[in-house]
Design a protein around this motif. Sequence first.
Motif, PDB file in Angstrom:
ATOM      1  N   SER A  34      13.949   0.040   3.917  1.00  8.89           N
ATOM      2  CA  SER A  34      13.935  -0.894   2.826  1.00  8.89           C
ATOM      3  C   SER A  34      14.283  -2.181   3.546  1.00  8.89           C
ATOM      4  O   SER A  34      14.022  -3.395   3.391  1.00  8.89           O
ATOM      5  CB  SER A  34      14.914  -0.617   1.535  1.00  8.89           C
ATOM      6  N   ILE A  35      15.477  -2.224   4.513  1.00 11.39           N
ATOM      7  CA  ILE A  35      16.134  -3.510   5.128  1.00 11.39           C
ATOM      8  C   ILE A  35      14.894  -3.998   5.938  1.00 11.39           C
ATOM      9  O   ILE A  35      14.593  -5.099   6.148  1.00 11.39           O
ATOM     10  CB  ILE A  35      17.319  -2.983   5.888  1.00 11.39           C
ATOM     11  N   GLU A  36      14.232  -3.119   6.808  1.00 11.74           N
ATOM     12  CA  GLU A  36      13.465  -3.453   7.636  1.00 11.74           C
ATOM     13  C   GLU A  36      12.208  -4.120   6.898  1.00 11.74           C
ATOM     14  O   GLU A  36      11.678  -4.858   7.495  1.00 11.74           O
ATOM     15  CB  GLU A  36      12.863  -1.935   8.532  1.00 11.74           C
ATOM     16  N   ALA A  37      11.739  -3.244   5.935  1.00 11.76           N
ATOM     17  CA  ALA A  37      10.722  -4.110   5.057  1.00 11.76           C
ATOM     18  C   ALA A  37      10.890  -5.633   4.538  1.00 11.76           C
ATOM     19  O   ALA A  37      10.134  -6.334   4.838  1.00 11.76           O
ATOM     20  CB  ALA A  37      10.405  -3.168   3.751  1.00 11.76           C
ATOM     21  N   ILE A  38      12.199  -5.830   4.242  1.00 12.90           N
ATOM     22  CA  ILE A  38      12.460  -7.046   3.719  1.00 12.90           C
ATOM     23  C   ILE A  38      12.446  -7.853   4.742  1.00 12.90           C
ATOM     24  O   ILE A  38      11.905  -9.049   4.919  1.00 12.90           O
ATOM     25  CB  ILE A  38      13.847  -6.879   3.226  1.00 12.90           C
ATOM     26  N   ALA A  39      13.180  -7.553   6.000  1.00 15.92           N
ATOM     27  CA  ALA A  39      12.905  -8.311   7.354  1.00 15.92           C
ATOM     28  C   ALA A  39      11.657  -8.695   7.738  1.00 15.92           C
ATOM     29  O   ALA A  39      11.468  -9.851   8.112  1.00 15.92           O
ATOM     30  CB  ALA A  39      13.805  -7.652   8.445  1.00 15.92           C
ATOM     31  N   GLN A  40      10.810  -7.663   7.885  1.00 15.69           N
ATOM     32  CA  GLN A  40       9.308  -7.967   8.224  1.00 15.69           C
ATOM     33  C   GLN A  40       8.623  -9.116   7.090  1.00 15.69           C
ATOM     34  O   GLN A  40       7.854  -9.813   7.672  1.00 15.69           O
ATOM     35  CB  GLN A  40       8.720  -6.534   8.171  1.00 15.69           C
ATOM     36  N   LEU A  41       8.982  -8.738   6.010  1.00 22.43           N
ATOM     37  CA  LEU A  41       8.374  -9.432   4.845  1.00 22.43           C
ATOM     38  C   LEU A  41       8.654 -10.942   5.266  1.00 22.43           C
ATOM     39  O   LEU A  41       7.935 -11.986   5.158  1.00 22.43           O
ATOM     40  CB  LEU A  41       8.542  -9.262   3.441  1.00 22.43           C
ATOM     41  N   ILE A 165       1.569   0.978  -8.216  1.00 19.83           N
ATOM     42  CA  ILE A 165       2.446   2.214  -7.752  1.00 19.83           C
ATOM     43  C   ILE A 165       2.422   2.354  -6.147  1.00 19.83           C
ATOM     44  O   ILE A 165       1.203   2.534  -5.781  1.00 19.83           O
ATOM     45  CB  ILE A 165       2.106   3.509  -8.619  1.00 19.83           C
ATOM     46  N   PHE A 166       3.538   2.204  -5.783  1.00 23.01           N
ATOM     47  CA  PHE A 166       3.766   2.473  -4.032  1.00 23.01           C
ATOM     48  C   PHE A 166       4.808   3.481  -3.956  1.00 23.01           C
ATOM     49  O   PHE A 166       5.475   3.658  -4.867  1.00 23.01           O
ATOM     50  CB  PHE A 166       4.124   1.231  -3.527  1.00 23.01           C
ATOM     51  N   ASP A 167       4.563   4.182  -2.800  1.00 23.84           N
ATOM     52  CA  ASP A 167       5.851   4.833  -2.477  1.00 23.84           C
ATOM     53  C   ASP A 167       7.047   4.563  -2.391  1.00 23.84           C
ATOM     54  O   ASP A 167       8.206   4.981  -2.998  1.00 23.84           O
ATOM     55  CB  ASP A 167       5.424   5.847  -1.210  1.00 23.84           C
ATOM     56  N   ASP A 168       7.147   3.227  -1.812  1.00 21.89           N
ATOM     57  CA  ASP A 168       8.260   2.810  -1.607  1.00 21.89           C
ATOM     58  C   ASP A 168       8.172   1.099  -1.050  1.00 21.89           C
ATOM     59  O   ASP A 168       7.138   0.793  -0.716  1.00 21.89           O
ATOM     60  CB  ASP A 168       8.990   3.337  -0.363  1.00 21.89           C
ATOM     61  N   LEU A 169       9.267   0.638  -0.612  1.00 20.14           N
ATOM     62  CA  LEU A 169       9.353  -0.996  -0.508  1.00 20.14           C
ATOM     63  C   LEU A 169       8.365  -1.187   1.257  1.00 20.14           C
ATOM     64  O   LEU A 169       7.882  -2.198   1.107  1.00 20.14           O
ATOM     65  CB  LEU A 169      10.478  -1.247  -0.229  1.00 20.14           C
ATOM     66  N   ALA A 170       8.780   0.094   1.823  1.00 22.44           N
ATOM     67  CA  ALA A 170       8.021  -0.131   3.019  1.00 22.44           C
ATOM     68  C   ALA A 170       6.360  -0.204   3.021  1.00 22.44           C
ATOM     69  O   ALA A 170       5.577  -0.958   3.507  1.00 22.44           O
ATOM     70  CB  ALA A 170       8.411   0.904   4.041  1.00 22.44           C
ATOM     71  N   ALA A 171       5.917   0.661   2.073  1.00 20.02           N
ATOM     72  CA  ALA A 171       4.528   0.678   1.602  1.00 20.02           C
ATOM     73  C   ALA A 171       4.001  -0.635   1.098  1.00 20.02           C
ATOM     74  O   ALA A 171       3.009  -1.139   1.515  1.00 20.02           O
ATOM     75  CB  ALA A 171       4.173   1.766   0.775  1.00 20.02           C
ATOM     76  N   ILE A 172       4.866  -1.433   0.481  1.00 22.56           N
ATOM     77  CA  ILE A 172       4.690  -2.820  -0.396  1.00 22.56           C
ATOM     78  C   ILE A 172       4.557  -3.808   0.904  1.00 22.56           C
ATOM     79  O   ILE A 172       3.547  -4.678   0.885  1.00 22.56           O
ATOM     80  CB  ILE A 172       5.330  -3.055  -1.283  1.00 22.56           C
ATOM     81  N   ALA A 173       5.593  -3.610   1.896  1.00 19.50           N
ATOM     82  CA  ALA A 173       5.601  -4.529   2.771  1.00 19.50           C
ATOM     83  C   ALA A 173       4.306  -4.533   3.693  1.00 19.50           C
ATOM     84  O   ALA A 173       3.591  -5.341   4.156  1.00 19.50           O
ATOM     85  CB  ALA A 173       6.927  -4.270   3.787  1.00 19.50           C
ATOM     86  N   ALA A 174       3.868  -3.345   3.780  1.00 20.83           N
ATOM     87  CA  ALA A 174       2.722  -3.171   4.731  1.00 20.83           C
ATOM     88  C   ALA A 174       1.410  -3.732   4.199  1.00 20.83           C
ATOM     89  O   ALA A 174       0.391  -4.211   4.585  1.00 20.83           O
ATOM     90  CB  ALA A 174       2.525  -1.446   4.859  1.00 20.83           C
ATOM     91  N   GLU A 175       1.218  -3.307   2.637  1.00 21.27           N
ATOM     92  CA  GLU A 175       0.308  -3.910   2.019  1.00 21.27           C
ATOM     93  C   GLU A 175       0.213  -5.368   1.907  1.00 21.27           C
ATOM     94  O   GLU A 175      -0.749  -6.143   2.366  1.00 21.27           O
ATOM     95  CB  GLU A 175       0.584  -3.537   0.490  1.00 21.27           C
ATOM     96  N   LEU A 176       1.432  -6.237   1.788  1.00 14.20           N
ATOM     97  CA  LEU A 176       1.442  -7.473   1.562  1.00 14.20           C
ATOM     98  C   LEU A 176       1.198  -8.226   3.000  1.00 14.20           C
ATOM     99  O   LEU A 176       0.596  -9.178   3.236  1.00 14.20           O
ATOM    100  CB  LEU A 176       2.904  -7.839   1.013  1.00 14.20           C
ATOM    101  N   ILE A 177       1.660  -7.601   3.921  1.00 15.54           N
ATOM    102  CA  ILE A 177       1.606  -8.254   5.162  1.00 15.54           C
ATOM    103  C   ILE A 177       0.201  -8.114   6.034  1.00 15.54           C
ATOM    104  O   ILE A 177      -0.479  -8.950   6.580  1.00 15.54           O
ATOM    105  CB  ILE A 177       2.750  -7.655   6.215  1.00 15.54           C
ATOM    106  N   HIS A 178      -0.193  -6.884   5.671  1.00 10.15           N
ATOM    107  CA  HIS A 178      -1.634  -6.460   6.301  1.00 10.15           C
ATOM    108  C   HIS A 178      -2.665  -7.030   5.321  1.00 10.15           C
ATOM    109  O   HIS A 178      -3.833  -6.504   5.854  1.00 10.15           O
ATOM    110  CB  HIS A 178      -1.645  -5.181   6.864  1.00 10.15           C
ATOM    111  N   ASN A 179      -2.651  -7.555   4.112  1.00  7.15           N
ATOM    112  CA  ASN A 179      -3.934  -7.760   3.472  1.00  7.15           C
ATOM    113  C   ASN A 179      -3.646  -9.241   2.970  1.00  7.15           C
ATOM    114  O   ASN A 179      -2.678  -9.895   2.734  1.00  7.15           O
ATOM    115  CB  ASN A 179      -3.825  -6.624   2.180  1.00  7.15           C
TER     116      ASN A 179
END
Length: 179
Positions: A34-41, A165-179
């Motif tokens: 989750s920390i990594e996801a927030i930082a990446q976003l 619906i997503f598995d977790d925050l990392a999946a959301i970050a991947a979706e938002l950053i790469h789309n």
Amino acid sequence: MLLKLLILDRDGVINYDSDAYIKSVEEWIPLPGSIEAIAQLSKAGWTVAVATNQSGIARGYYDIATLEAMHARLRELVAEQGGEVGLIVYCPHGPDDGCDCRKPKPGMLKTIATHYNVSLTNLWFVGDTLGDLEAARAVDSQPVLVKTGKGEKTQSLTLPAGTLIFDDLAAIAAELIHN
Ligand SMILES: O=P(O)(O)OC[C@@H](O)[C@H]1O[C@@H](OP(=O)(O)O)[C@@H](O)[C@@H](O)[C@@H]1O
Ligand SMILES: [Mg+2]
Ligand SMILES: [Zn+2]
């Protein structure tokens, strides 16, 4: 340029939740990724804000100083990864206090959107409980459920129309950053 704003629920989305409430900094433990996801976003240009119910304050389980220490820890961990956390808004009230900020009321979402001068329409709000999703739906924001925290249980309920619906925050970050 339109601000890319994402609003997150805290317990069960950023950190592990507990039916006994998260009552100290020691009990405040980030979920994996989750920390990594927030930082990446954040590094990808997203502003990440937080809207969290904290009735444990009204219940006397912990005080504002402890809550702020948890949020200082969150900011510190994200900063260590090169990112930053935006506005953190919390509702310190109890279920019977009749406030305007406790989810499923959308008061905290309105506060954050107004702070950043961003429309609430289709603004993603990520949560793990039905109240989170209802708060989003109440202001025509986009309800997003994660399966962490209470999310698995919430998924078995009748969800607001259009809930993503997503598995977790990392999946959301991947979706938002790469789309
Ligand atoms: O998920 P967010 O909004 O960040 O925070 C939820 C917490 O404030 C607590 O909310 C409580 O609900 P009640 O406030 O007692 O109805 C319970 O669900 C606790 O397990 C949970 O830790
Ligand atoms: Mg939660
Ligand atoms: Zn409140």
